[in-house]
Design a protein around this motif. Structure first.
Motif, short mmCIF file in Angstrom:
data_model
loop_
_atom_site.label_atom_id
_atom_site.label_comp_id
_atom_site.label_asym_id
_atom_site.label_seq_id
_atom_site.Cartn_x
_atom_site.Cartn_y
_atom_site.Cartn_z
N SER A 124 -4.23 7.29 7.80
CA SER A 124 -3.45 7.60 6.60
C SER A 124 -3.26 9.12 6.46
CB SER A 124 -4.17 7.01 5.39
OG SER A 124 -3.73 7.58 4.22
N ASP A 125 -4.33 9.87 6.75
CA ASP A 125 -4.24 11.34 6.70
C ASP A 125 -3.26 11.85 7.76
OD1 ASP A 125 -6.07 11.36 4.69
OD2 ASP A 125 -7.77 11.95 5.93
N ASP A 179 0.21 11.34 6.67
CA ASP A 179 0.61 12.38 5.71
C ASP A 179 1.01 13.66 6.44
OD1 ASP A 179 0.15 10.74 3.60
OD2 ASP A 179 -1.84 11.53 3.14
N HIS A 212 0.85 -1.19 0.00
CA HIS A 212 0.00 0.00 0.00
C HIS A 212 0.89 1.25 0.00
CE1 HIS A 212 -3.01 2.94 1.02
NE2 HIS A 212 -3.92 2.04 0.67
N LYS A 231 -10.41 7.31 -1.43
CA LYS A 231 -9.61 6.53 -0.48
C LYS A 231 -10.50 5.54 0.28
CE LYS A 231 -6.09 8.59 1.70
NZ LYS A 231 -5.32 9.41 2.67
N ASP A 246 0.70 4.14 1.12
CA ASP A 246 0.79 4.93 2.35
C ASP A 246 1.79 4.36 3.35
OD1 ASP A 246 -0.96 6.80 1.56
OD2 ASP A 246 -2.68 6.01 2.66
#
Lengths: 325, 103
Positions: free
Chosen positions: B85-86, B89, A33, B63, A35
């Motif tokens: 995931s955010d 980031d 993945h 997403k 991410d």
């Protein structure tokens, strides 16, 4: 074209059950993945895994592929025999045209005619649609576009290569590469979507074509860092410029400007240039700011004169940078 | 032979419910349920026909769909993964800002 061994790509034996295939797919989907993966080729591997599962996760496609796969090995030169899929009925791909646009030529050659606009799943559906009075809007597509930061200041025209499903003369949908010149307006920022009306999949019958959405990303820049519409850059200054204050020339994305360094500046001090970040896209919008982060750079003590000056400072300034004063 | 195409910036113009659903190949009901469950992180109330969606909403929706389909996840779990995931980031941006290596 090379034959692709989808079983090898998912790491499962040829007699693996549907649950084992799904389990292997999820494990690899987690591993690669984007991410979380630290693998350098994660994105390419993820595409492979998606493609393998699009075939092996679908009973009908898997059966057809299995019949073909008995005669080939991974990497072997491959051309699909005529009517290789005779006797098989593909009713549902489990992937969209957007996904399929990322898949390999091998996949496209085998299953390319088996998907269609708006996710039409049956071979000939689009053709039937034209004659049957059935109309459906084409599917929207998504892609990423890499821009230079300077493009956000001035706008740009970019040529983008895309693989898009297109109907051939007999109504079959095939993946086709084509280029698109896109006029990108100024004021775009990282993560923003830009929309190209009518540049997605063709519609069925008299249905309108879908749209193409491009997700904006900036190429890494040696000098600038971008956050939203704000732009950051280091501003190297000499110790005397920082100490006394000075007017210096600074490079900014839209040219060169004169900046006043305040007296007594230290490394890390931020100078805000209001409205000099990424410009607003429209007249009512707000431009970002440009932040110049002062970086005091010491001259090298590599000449007798420079050494003497440092020694004078050491002797006369009584400066202890660790005293916290 | 290519033709130049004018790009419309999302956020200058926004997407309707119908456009968002169509763009992500999901039903209107899917979007409405996910908004009302709070997992798309979009604060929208009232008549869904008046809702408007930004670039960020579109990316978040894609997403969520990706996570739900790939892992057969329910919306709450997919929402949690998307939040993480955010957050990842955001932390990566802060690390880059601080000049720290990502590995």
């Amino acid at each position: 074209m090379e034959f692709k061994d989808y079983y090898q790509m998912l790491g499962v034996p040829r007699d693996a059950g549907a649950d084992d295939i799904k389990k292997a797919f999820r494990k690899l989907a987690r591993k690669y993945h984007p991410d979380v993966s630290k693998e350098p080729d994660a994105e390419a591997r993820m595409k492979d895994v998606n493609e393998a599962f699009a075939v092996l996760g679908d009973a009908e496609k898997r059966a057809a592929y299995d019949q073909l796969g008995q005669r080939y090995q991974a990497g072997q030169d491959f051309r699909p025999p005529p009517d290789w899929d005779a006797g098989f009925e593909f009713s549902g791909p489990g992937f969209s045209n957007g996904d399929a646009a990322d898949f390999s030529d091998f996949f496209s050659e085998l299953f390319g005619g088996r998907f269609g606009p708006g996710g039409a799943r049956r071979a000939g559906t689009a053709h039937d649609g034209v004659h049957g009075g059935f109309h459906m809007r084409g599917e929207d597509h998504h892609a990423k576009v890499m821009l230079d930061l300077e493009d956000a200041y001035h706008g740009a025209t970019r040529t983008i290569m895309l693989r898009m499903p297109r109907l051939d003369a007999s109504g079959r949908t095939m993946l086709q590469e084509h280029t698109l010149d896109v006029n990108i307006p100024k004021g775009v920022y990282e993560g923003q979507m830009i929309r190209l009306a009518g540049r997605g999949s063709p519609g069925v019958g008299q249905g309108q074509p879908g749209d193409l959405y491009l997700e904006v990303h900036f190429k890494p820049h040696a000098r600038y860092r971008v956050e939203g519409r704000d732009v950051y850059a280091a501003l190297p200054v000499a110790p005397w410029e920082a100490a006394h204050g000075a007017a210096v020339q600074a490079h900014v994305p839209d040219g060169t400007i004169e900046v006043r360094i305040p007296e007594g500046s230290q490394t890390g001090r931020k100078l805000r240039l209001k409205g000099r970040g990424i410009p607003a896209a429209s007249s009512g919008g707000t431009a970002g700011n440009l932040y110049l982060v002062i970086e005091v750079v010491l001259p090298r003590a590599n000449t007798p004169k420079a050494r003497e000056l440092y020694e004078t400072m050491a002797r006369e300034l009584h400066f202890d940078p660790r005293s916290g004063a | 032979m290519t033709h130049e195409h004018i790009a419309l910036l999302l956020d200058e113009t926004r997407l309707t419910l119908e456009e968002l659903a169509s763009s992500c190949a999901v039903s209107h009901e899917w979007v409405i349920e996910h908004v009302q469950a709070g997992v798309l992180t979009i604060e929208l109330v009232g008549d869904p026909r008046t809702w408007q969606f930004t670039s960020r909403d579109l990316l978040r929706t894609r997403k969520m769909i990706d996570i739900e389909r790939r892992f057969d996840a329910n919306p709450e779990l997919a929402g949690l993964v998307a939040d993480l995931s955010d957050e990842l980031d955001r932390l990566r941006v802060r690390m880059r800002r601080a000049g720290l290596p990502l590995d």
